[in-house]
Scaffold this motif. Structure first.
Motif, PDB file in Angstrom:
ATOM      1  N   ALA A 111       0.822  -1.202   0.000  1.00 13.72           N
ATOM      2  CA  ALA A 111       0.000   0.000   0.000  1.00 13.72           C
ATOM      3  C   ALA A 111       0.859   1.256   0.000  1.00 13.72           C
ATOM      4  O   ALA A 111       0.621   2.201  -0.766  1.00 13.72           O
ATOM      5  N   GLN A 112       1.870   1.280   0.853  1.00 10.70           N
ATOM      6  CA  GLN A 112       2.683   2.484   0.953  1.00 10.70           C
ATOM      7  C   GLN A 112       3.495   2.715  -0.315  1.00 10.70           C
ATOM      8  O   GLN A 112       3.658   3.862  -0.750  1.00 10.70           O
ATOM      9  N   ARG A 113       3.982   1.660  -0.923  1.00 14.32           N
ATOM     10  CA  ARG A 113       4.741   1.827  -2.164  1.00 14.32           C
ATOM     11  C   ARG A 113       3.844   2.266  -3.313  1.00 14.32           C
ATOM     12  O   ARG A 113       4.313   2.934  -4.239  1.00 14.32           O
ATOM     13  N   PHE A 114       2.573   1.894  -3.254  1.00  8.00           N
ATOM     14  CA  PHE A 114       1.645   2.317  -4.294  1.00  8.00           C
ATOM     15  C   PHE A 114       1.130   3.736  -4.053  1.00  8.00           C
ATOM     16  O   PHE A 114       0.753   4.435  -4.996  1.00  8.00           O
ATOM     17  N   GLY A 115       1.080   4.138  -2.804  1.00  8.76           N
ATOM     18  CA  GLY A 115       0.619   5.487  -2.478  1.00  8.76           C
ATOM     19  C   GLY A 115      -0.788   5.556  -1.955  1.00  8.76           C
ATOM     20  O   GLY A 115      -1.472   6.579  -2.128  1.00  8.76           O
ATOM     21  N   VAL A 116      -1.253   4.481  -1.290  1.00  9.48           N
ATOM     22  CA  VAL A 116      -2.575   4.495  -0.668  1.00  9.48           C
ATOM     23  C   VAL A 116      -2.426   4.085   0.789  1.00  9.48           C
ATOM     24  O   VAL A 116      -1.455   3.413   1.158  1.00  9.48           O
ATOM     25  N   PRO A 117      -3.380   4.441   1.652  1.00  9.79           N
ATOM     26  CA  PRO A 117      -3.266   4.128   3.074  1.00  9.79           C
ATOM     27  C   PRO A 117      -3.544   2.657   3.376  1.00  9.79           C
ATOM     28  O   PRO A 117      -4.323   1.993   2.695  1.00  9.79           O
ATOM     29  N   PHE A 118      -2.915   2.186   4.449  1.00 10.86           N
ATOM     30  CA  PHE A 118      -3.150   0.851   4.981  1.00 10.86           C
ATOM     31  C   PHE A 118      -3.709   0.983   6.390  1.00 10.86           C
ATOM     32  O   PHE A 118      -3.241   1.806   7.177  1.00 10.86           O
ATOM     33  N   THR A 119      -4.707   0.152   6.719  1.00 13.22           N
ATOM     34  CA  THR A 119      -5.312   0.175   8.049  1.00 13.22           C
ATOM     35  C   THR A 119      -5.087  -1.163   8.731  1.00 13.22           C
ATOM     36  O   THR A 119      -5.492  -2.209   8.215  1.00 13.22           O
ATOM     37  N   LEU A 120      -4.472  -1.153   9.893  1.00  8.48           N
ATOM     38  CA  LEU A 120      -4.206  -2.379  10.650  1.00  8.48           C
ATOM     39  C   LEU A 120      -5.365  -2.657  11.586  1.00  8.48           C
ATOM     40  O   LEU A 120      -5.823  -1.776  12.319  1.00  8.48           O
ATOM     41  N   SER A 121      -5.845  -3.894  11.583  1.00  6.97           N
ATOM     42  CA  SER A 121      -6.956  -4.296  12.437  1.00  6.97           C
ATOM     43  C   SER A 121      -6.496  -4.590  13.864  1.00  6.97           C
ATOM     44  O   SER A 121      -5.376  -5.068  14.086  1.00  6.97           O
ATOM     45  N   THR A 122      -7.369  -4.329  14.830  1.00  5.87           N
ATOM     46  CA  THR A 122      -7.131  -4.801  16.184  1.00  5.87           C
ATOM     47  C   THR A 122      -6.873  -6.301  16.184  1.00  5.87           C
ATOM     48  O   THR A 122      -5.998  -6.804  16.893  1.00  5.87           O
ATOM     49  N   MET A 123      -7.626  -7.043  15.348  1.00  7.10           N
ATOM     50  CA  MET A 123      -7.540  -8.504  15.309  1.00  7.10           C
ATOM     51  C   MET A 123      -6.549  -8.974  14.242  1.00  7.10           C
ATOM     52  O   MET A 123      -6.769  -9.966  13.549  1.00  7.10           O
ATOM     53  N   SER A 124      -5.453  -8.257  14.126  1.00  5.36           N
ATOM     54  CA  SER A 124      -4.402  -8.639  13.177  1.00  5.36           C
ATOM     55  C   SER A 124      -3.486  -9.677  13.805  1.00  5.36           C
ATOM     56  O   SER A 124      -3.435  -9.837  15.030  1.00  5.36           O
ATOM     57  N   ILE A 125      -2.752 -10.362  12.960  1.00  7.06           N
ATOM     58  CA  ILE A 125      -1.743 -11.306  13.437  1.00  7.06           C
ATOM     59  C   ILE A 125      -0.450 -10.555  13.769  1.00  7.06           C
ATOM     60  O   ILE A 125       0.114 -10.727  14.843  1.00  7.06           O
ATOM     61  N   CYS A 126      -0.007  -9.708  12.876  1.00  4.28           N
ATOM     62  CA  CYS A 126       1.134  -8.832  13.172  1.00  4.28           C
ATOM     63  C   CYS A 126       0.659  -7.676  14.055  1.00  4.28           C
ATOM     64  O   CYS A 126      -0.412  -7.109  13.848  1.00  4.28           O
ATOM     65  N   SER A 127       1.464  -7.316  15.024  1.00  2.00           N
ATOM     66  CA  SER A 127       1.075  -6.271  15.971  1.00  2.00           C
ATOM     67  C   SER A 127       1.322  -4.875  15.402  1.00  2.00           C
ATOM     68  O   SER A 127       1.976  -4.703  14.362  1.00  2.00           O
ATOM     69  N   ILE A 128       0.808  -3.886  16.107  1.00  2.00           N
ATOM     70  CA  ILE A 128       1.073  -2.484  15.758  1.00  2.00           C
ATOM     71  C   ILE A 128       2.582  -2.260  15.640  1.00  2.00           C
ATOM     72  O   ILE A 128       3.063  -1.643  14.680  1.00  2.00           O
TER      73      ILE A 128
END
Length: 385
Positions: free
Chosen positions: A98-115
């Protein structure tokens, strides 16, 4: 990258071949009869566009601003739980794409990778999604962790005070990591690339929770905690409480009703997202594209209104913008790419949507996404007046 990949449907088919049934079904399903899940896509397809000619569309731009951030196109990656089970370290891979393309990414509370995992892995700020749970001290801790990681926006999901039942998840016995039942072992054995990738991944639990909540240190304690934490008592007062504690942009996701949109504005939202959770919560609810125009008309001059649920093409993005959305969010579309080919697959999903959006906008006689309005539509299908 699976070849050839011409559209999001190709990525979906590739994801289905690669990912174990329980995780593919988790993404590609809705609640109960799935009528709302399918209506989200069907109602978008009914909308007709006006083709225009004799217009100079040589220098085109899809660039716009979402929540104060300049973006390559009016699309952000929505928060999606368990992305890290579609592909090892999946949230990190999606954030990078997302960042390399130029759009935002949103991380979920219920993600596997942490903040913290994501913050260490990507150079630019991302957004964080918050579920309002009973443990308000933990909620405050999550917001503090997001702020410390440089997250510039908080996306509060409003439409999950109780979980909608997805029959496929029940039948599959969805869990993370997957339980080692005979059926699961046989299914994973048929997906060797996924199994090898997950075996090499460092993260297989809910990284934002395990190790951060007292008493939650294994899968049994985690499952019990999650089950008890989703809070049916949440009201607009809780959103005001969050607003006072969060200094960045506040995005409220899961709005389908005009009255709720007005309450969201009064509670301090900077952005509202017209969403029905991808048809995963209230089956029989209206599609999001049906709900969008009245909400945009009611509050669109006071806050940014975005659109979510059902986007599979760049044409869908254009139709949402025409009906009042200043931005959109995609979930399944990028998850199919993530499952199919990791970071490259997410990038391919964004490339597909951008190319379809650009071509369709041009054939409708527009060179700037910011100029698109309802006049681009020949009919609104379900909303025809």
């Amino acid at each position: 990258m699976p070849d050839p990949i011409a559209c999001i449907e190709d990525l979906r088919a590739a994801a289905r071949r690669r990912v174990p049934r329980m995780f593919y079904d988790y993404v590609d399903s809705g609640s109960y009869t799935e009528s709302t899940y399918h209506a989200n896509e069907a109602d978008l397809r009914q909308i007709r566009l006006r083709q225009r000619v004799g217009v100079n569309i040589d220098a085109r731009s899809l660039e716009t601003v979402m929540a104060g951030r300049k973006v390559a196109m009016p699309v952000a990656l929505a928060p999606t739980g368990l992305a890290g089970m579609m592909r090892g370290d999946g949230e990190i891979l999606a954030a990078r794409a997302a960042q390399r393309f130029g759009v935002p990414f949103t991380l979920s509370t219920m993600s596997i990778c942490s903040i913290e995992d994501v913050a260490r892995s990507v150079p630019s700020p991302f957004w964080f999604q918050l579920y309002v749970m009973r443990d308000r001290a933990f909620i405050e801790q999550l917001m503090q962790r997001a702020a410390s990681a440089g997250c510039t926006a908080l996306v509060v999901t409003m439409d999950l005070p109780v979980g909608g039942q997805r029959h496929k998840d029940v039948r599959n016995g969805l869990s993370t990591p997957p339980r080692m039942t005979l059926n699961n072992l046989l299914n994973m054995a048929s997906k060797p690339a996924w199994t090898w990738g997950m075996a090499r991944a460092k993260r297989r639990h809910f990284g934002n929770i395990v190790g951060h909540v007292k008493g939650v240190d294994d899968m049994s304690s985690l499952a019990s905690w999650v089950r008890d934490q989703f809070d049916p008592t949440v009201t607009w007062a809780d959103i005001e409480w969050i607003r006072k504690r969060w200094n960045g942009k506040l995005i409220l996701k899961g709005i389908l009703d005009t009255h709720d949109a007005l309450r969201a504005v009064d509670a301090g939202a900077d952005v509202i997202v017209v969403s029905n959770h991808g048809g995963r919560q209230l089956d029989g609810a209206v599609s999001t594209i049906e709900a969008l125009p009245s909400i945009a008309e009611a509050v669109g001059e006071r806050v940014e209104v975005w659109f979510d649920s059902g986007i599979r093409t760049g044409q869908d993005v254009l139709k949402a913008v025409a009906l009042g959305a200043r931005g959109t969010m995609i979930g399944r579309a990028f998850l199919y790419g993530l499952a199919a080919a990791g970071e490259a697959g997410v990038r391919r999903s964004l490339e597909i949507i951008a190319a379809e959006l650009d071509t369709t906008m041009a054939l409708c006689g527009y060179a700037d996404i910011g100029a698109v309005g309802p006049e681009i539509l020949a009919s609104r299908g379900f909303a025809q007046s």
